[in-house]
Motif scaffolding. Structure first.
Motif, short mmCIF file in Angstrom:
data_model
loop_
_atom_site.label_atom_id
_atom_site.label_comp_id
_atom_site.label_asym_id
_atom_site.label_seq_id
_atom_site.Cartn_x
_atom_site.Cartn_y
_atom_site.Cartn_z
N TYR A 203 13.53 -52.51 -51.08
CA TYR A 203 14.06 -51.18 -50.76
C TYR A 203 13.06 -50.15 -51.29
N PHE A 204 12.85 -49.08 -50.54
CA PHE A 204 12.02 -47.97 -51.01
C PHE A 204 12.93 -46.76 -51.13
N ILE A 205 13.05 -46.28 -52.35
CA ILE A 205 14.04 -45.24 -52.63
C ILE A 205 13.35 -44.00 -53.18
N GLU A 206 13.72 -42.85 -52.64
CA GLU A 206 13.15 -41.60 -53.12
C GLU A 206 14.28 -40.69 -53.56
N THR A 207 14.12 -40.08 -54.74
CA THR A 207 15.16 -39.18 -55.24
C THR A 207 14.72 -37.72 -55.11
N GLU A 208 15.69 -36.84 -55.31
CA GLU A 208 15.46 -35.41 -55.08
C GLU A 208 14.36 -34.82 -55.96
#
Ligand code: HEC
Length: 233
Positions: free
Chosen positions: A169-174
């Motif tokens: 999974y590739f996850i980006e946060t604010e």
């Protein structure tokens, strides 16, 4: 017919004469520790078991908003009394064969009497406030293992994009942070209740983005299917 059979069994199992009536609710509060993993006392707060807030005010198997009753408990629909409660906590499976409450039971009649004395207070109207005010249990037990409300979340845990590719999974946060995670270290969860994230904004919980194992919480299945995409590149 089935309902009658169950009730007959339940009643046959209960021997009111044998129930000790002089339990100590303070000791019963300690015995309630055995129940806290599955039951909260805050009314309407359902965990793996139904909330026990106000449960004495309703027939068995009828807590509003709890959708996981066994057909057996749900259809039995009996009223709670000290004798019935005593039989239930002694051996739930004997009283209602097929119940989903996987609890081995408490064999010591003294411990049961204490716990029943506690439950007769805790499960009555305003019982939750009373048991805390009277110091019978710590306030934290009323919510038990319910998660802390996520509320709005924070820039470091609000997810702006989440995609799956290969075994990652590739996850980006604010806040701009972005990391790859091995798919087996990511738990995808739905929290559709008040403790969940705002609609449309999944959050990452657990050790946070730098953690090895994380949970990603969506407010709904609709959010999950819209926001989680299979995309490489
Ligand atoms: C492993 C989880 C678990 C534990 C531990 C547990 N329960 Fe339960 N309890 C449940 C579940 C699940 C149900 C629903 C059973 C069904 O539908 O057959 C339930 C049902 C009940 C009900 C009926 C509620 C209603 O709405 O009719 C009462 C009362 C109750 N439990 C009391 C207790 C007490 C007291 C203890 C501790 C001695 C306890 N439970 C321990 C899971 C648990």
């Amino acid at each position: 017919m089935r309902r009658l059979t169950i009730l007959a069994l339940a009643l046959a199992f209960i021997t009111p004469g044998a129930v000790k009536a002089d339990g100590d609710p303070k000791k019963g509060g300690q015995a309630f520790r055995a129940c806290v993993a599955c039951h909260a006392l805050e009314p309407g707060l359902h965990l793996s078991g139904p909330s026990l807030g106000n449960f004495l005010e309703r027939p068995s198997g009828s807590a509003k908003g709890y959708g996981r009753y066994s057909p057996e408990l749900k259809s039995a629909g009996f009223e709670w009394s000290p004798a019935v409660l005593d039989a239930w906590i002694e051996a739930p499976e004997k009283m209602i064969p097929g119940t989903y409450m996987s609890f081995p039971g408490i064999s010591d009649p003294v411990v049961r009497a204490d716990l029943v004395a506690f439950l007769m207070i805790a499960g009555a109207e305003d019982g939750v406030k009373r048991v805390v005010a009277e110091g019978l249990i710590p306030a934290s037990w009323t919510r038990s293992v319910a998660p802390d409300p996520i509320g709005e979340g924070s820039p470091s845990n609000r997810i702006v994009s989440i995609r799956h590719c290969g075994d990652s999974y590739f996850i980006e946060t604010e806040d701009g942070a972005s990391y790859p995670f091995w798919e087996k270290n990511v738990r995808l969860k739905i929290d559709s209740t008040d403790t969940g994230p705002p609609p449309g904004v999944p959050v990452v919980l657990g050790a946070g983005m730098r953690g090895d194992r994380i949970s990603v919480i969506f407010r709904s299945i609709a959010d999950l299917s819209r926001l989680l995409v299979e995309e490489c590149g």
